[in-house]
Design a protein around this motif. Structure first.
Motif, short mmCIF file in Angstrom:
data_model
loop_
_atom_site.label_atom_id
_atom_site.label_comp_id
_atom_site.label_asym_id
_atom_site.label_seq_id
_atom_site.Cartn_x
_atom_site.Cartn_y
_atom_site.Cartn_z
N GLN A 302 -3.48 4.97 -4.73
CA GLN A 302 -4.19 5.99 -3.97
C GLN A 302 -5.67 5.96 -4.35
O GLN A 302 -6.00 5.90 -5.53
N TYR A 312 0.67 14.78 -4.93
CA TYR A 312 1.97 14.62 -5.58
C TYR A 312 2.51 15.98 -6.04
O TYR A 312 3.73 16.18 -6.09
N GLU A 352 10.60 -0.68 -1.95
CA GLU A 352 9.27 -1.14 -1.57
C GLU A 352 9.33 -2.60 -1.14
O GLU A 352 10.07 -3.40 -1.70
N LEU A 353 8.50 -2.94 -0.15
CA LEU A 353 8.47 -4.30 0.41
C LEU A 353 7.84 -5.31 -0.55
O LEU A 353 8.34 -6.42 -0.73
N GLN A 379 12.86 -4.53 2.58
CA GLN A 379 12.18 -4.42 3.88
C GLN A 379 12.85 -3.24 4.58
O GLN A 379 13.95 -3.36 5.11
N LEU A 380 12.20 -2.10 4.55
CA LEU A 380 12.89 -0.85 4.90
C LEU A 380 13.18 -0.69 6.40
O LEU A 380 13.95 0.19 6.77
N ASP A 402 6.86 7.60 2.36
CA ASP A 402 5.39 7.53 2.40
C ASP A 402 4.99 6.20 3.05
O ASP A 402 4.50 5.29 2.39
C1 LIG Z 1 1.02 4.43 1.92
S1 LIG Z 1 1.66 3.28 0.76
C2 LIG Z 1 2.53 4.39 -0.28
C3 LIG Z 1 2.58 4.00 -1.71
C4 LIG Z 1 3.03 5.03 -2.72
N1 LIG Z 1 3.97 6.00 -2.21
C5 LIG Z 1 1.84 5.71 -3.37
O1 LIG Z 1 1.64 6.91 -3.18
O2 LIG Z 1 1.11 5.01 -4.09
C6 LIG Z 1 2.87 2.50 1.74
C7 LIG Z 1 3.71 1.45 1.01
O3 LIG Z 1 4.70 0.97 1.91
C8 LIG Z 1 4.89 -0.42 1.70
N2 LIG Z 1 5.51 -0.95 2.93
C9 LIG Z 1 4.91 -1.22 4.12
N3 LIG Z 1 5.81 -1.62 5.03
C10 LIG Z 1 7.02 -1.61 4.42
C11 LIG Z 1 8.35 -1.93 4.85
N4 LIG Z 1 8.60 -2.33 6.09
N5 LIG Z 1 9.35 -1.81 3.95
C12 LIG Z 1 9.10 -1.40 2.69
N6 LIG Z 1 7.86 -1.07 2.23
C13 LIG Z 1 6.84 -1.19 3.08
C14 LIG Z 1 3.51 -0.92 1.37
O4 LIG Z 1 3.57 -2.13 0.65
C15 LIG Z 1 2.93 0.24 0.54
O5 LIG Z 1 3.18 0.05 -0.84
#
Ligand SMILES: C[S@@+](CC[C@H](N)C(=O)[O-])C[C@H]1O[C@@H](n2cnc3c(N)ncnc32)[C@H](O)[C@@H]1O
Length: 472
Positions: A302, A312, A352-353, A379-380, A402
């Motif tokens: 962040q 948070y 997480e990806l 890969q969500l 998030d």
């Molecule tokens: C806005 S960030 C949030 C990070 C964390 N929650 C934070 O506050 O530091 C979004 C996260 O989603 C991950 N991401 C993007 N697309 C994704 C997917 N399809 N599947 C899993 N994770 C993904 C990115 O790599 C990134 O770390």
């Protein structure tokens, strides 16, 4: 303006327009009959003379040429590069109005998108520090500086270290101050510019892809007491960077890390395929409350540390943990939300990806002696459909999501209610996609308990929100 005049608005027209509000993205909004006109470089309360540069059936786009009547909310922008630099779009609008406009944009997105006519926000958390708040900046180095109209001729016509001109991939505004970063960052960019020019190091050309120096990325932690410098170059030549490293380390005791990322690809990205350590540590440590996070040059973190703590805290209070809950943290990045919640939950599972972020999250849990958090590479978009992970893990009581700006895949949005959590907490950096996804969560048997804006990005159009949903 008569109705007939309004309907005959054309590209190239100059109009006198009164700005009612700001649209998501930072443009002023004016109305002429049913026609909405988005006006660049205009703020609510102003009457401007504007040039229409695009006309579509339901709306038009214009650029303010001159202010006819000033807004009661106008303030003197402190930055000398405003408004040419695209970094801050609304520095001339009083901060309380910036937050109020963001509030209205979130309300409009939910009312329009979700047909949710009585939607409103419960809480707005403004920033206490509205300048010098960013803990990360990426400056581009290029041989194509932008000549500001009406300004004296550029001293150096083949060098710029600064930020992109909005909408121009090739033009960089040479800057020597940015009020979004800590003051030490300004001193660093000016010293780097001086040394690389003295050394004759060649800036990168984004059109021909020739040239050595591509980006200068800075990270500041612990209130800018510690700094990481990342010089991104087009090829490997650490010898050439020695004078820069020498000058920086001699002058700034705060610099604990200097790395050199090598980016041989043509794409415009301030990270590389290979990283060389030039000075100090390969990572830098940031603290959020009493948690320590080790961050490498290319990790996501962040960008506003103080506001991240507040964000948070909103998530933590929305989760209403008693110590017995199983929490899933989807899109967990380097695990900062997971670790925040882990101490008050039974177990936390982060997904997480990016593999390196999963590794960072696992390491951050260890460093902070947190033993009840596990992280999975996922890969969500399809992960919970395509794997049997939900059968293997305990059922969640709280699910935090998030996602990036595009929101979540429809398959995942439909799956969320099926997980059966008592609470779903949706942290978002885009109210439009959050509103779209929320419709699916609501239809799946949840109600919105609380909606909060935490302003992480003063003077810019970016919006961060937290929606807490409870199972009916
Ligand atoms: C806005 S960030 C949030 C990070 C964390 N929650 C934070 O506050 O530091 C979004 C996260 O989603 C991950 N991401 C993007 N697309 C994704 C997917 N399809 N599947 C899993 N994770 C993904 C990115 O790599 C990134 O770390």
């Amino acid at each position: 303006m008569t109705e007939q005049e309004k309907s005959t608005i054309r590209k190239g027209d100059e109009l006198e327009l009164t700005i009612d509000s700001l649209a998501y993205g930072g443009r002023g909004v004016a109305r002429a009959g049913n026609l909405v006109i988005f006006v660049k470089k205009a703020i609510p309360g102003q009457t401007v003379r504007a040039l229409v540069y695009r006309k579509k059936s339901g709306y038009a786009e214009a650029r303010a040429l001159a202010v006819i009547t000033e807004s009661p909310h106008a303030v003197e922008p402190p930055c000398k590069h405003f408004p040419t630099c695209g970094g801050c779009k609304v520095q001339q609008l009083a901060y309380d109005q910036q937050v109020e406009q963001k509030r209205q944009q979130v309300v409009a997105a939910f009312r329009r998108q979700a047909g949710w006519t009585d939607f409103d926000l419960d809480e707005v958390v403004p920033a206490e520090q509205v300048f010098n708040y960013r803990n990360k900046m990426e400056f581009t180095i290029s041989n194509r500086p932008w000549q500001v109209a009406g300004a004296p001729d550029l001293e150096n016509k083949n060098f710029a270290l600064g930020l992109h001109i909005p909408g121009r991939f090739d033009k960089i505004l040479d800057i020597n101050e940015c009020h979004l970063q800590p003051q030490v960052g300004n001193e660093i960019i000016n010293l780097v510019r001086k040394i690389v020019l003295e050394q004759g190091l060649k800036p990168y050309d984004p059109k021909t892809h020739i040239g050595f120096l591509r980006y200068l990325a800075l990270r500041f932690t612990d209130g800018a007491e510690k700094v990481m410098v990342n010089m991104v170059t087009a090829w490997e030549n650490p010898e050439a960077l020695k004078p820069v490293v020498g000058a920086l380390t001699e002058r700034f005791s705060q610099i604990v890390s200097i790395v050199n990322n090598i980016n041989t690809r043509k794409g415009d990205a301030a990270y590389g395929e290979k990283e060389i350590l030039l000075h100090g540590d390969p990572t830098i440590v940031e603290h959020l409350n009493d948690l320590a996070f080790e961050i490498s040059a290319n990790s996501f973190f962040q960008t506003n540390t103080k506001q991240a703590e507040k964000l948070y805290a909103v998530v933590l209070s929305g989760a209403a943990l008693t110590g017995e809950e199983v929490v899933y943290d989807l899109f967990c990045g380097t695990g900062s939300i997971s670790l925040f919640l882990a101490r008050q939950a039974k177990e936390v599972y982060g997904f997480e990806l990016v593999q390196s972020a999963v590794e960072d999250a696992t390491r951050n849990a260890l460093t902070n002696r947190i033993t009840n958090a596990r992280f999975y590479s996922a890969q969500l978009d399809f992960y919970f459909h395509k794997t049997d992970i939900l059968k293997k893990l305990p059922k969640p009581d709280v699910v935090v999501i998030d996602p990036p700006r595009m929101g979540i895949h429809e398959k995942l949005a439909r799956q969320l209610p099926e997980m059966g959590a008592q609470r779903i907490i949706y942290v978002s950096c885009n109210p439009t996609t959050q509103a779209r996804d929320s419709v699916i969560v609501l239809a799946g048997g949840y109600r919105l308990e609380k909606m909060t804006i935490v302003d992480m990005f003063p003077h810019t159009p970016h919006i961060e929100t937290v929606a807490v949903f409870i199972k009916n």
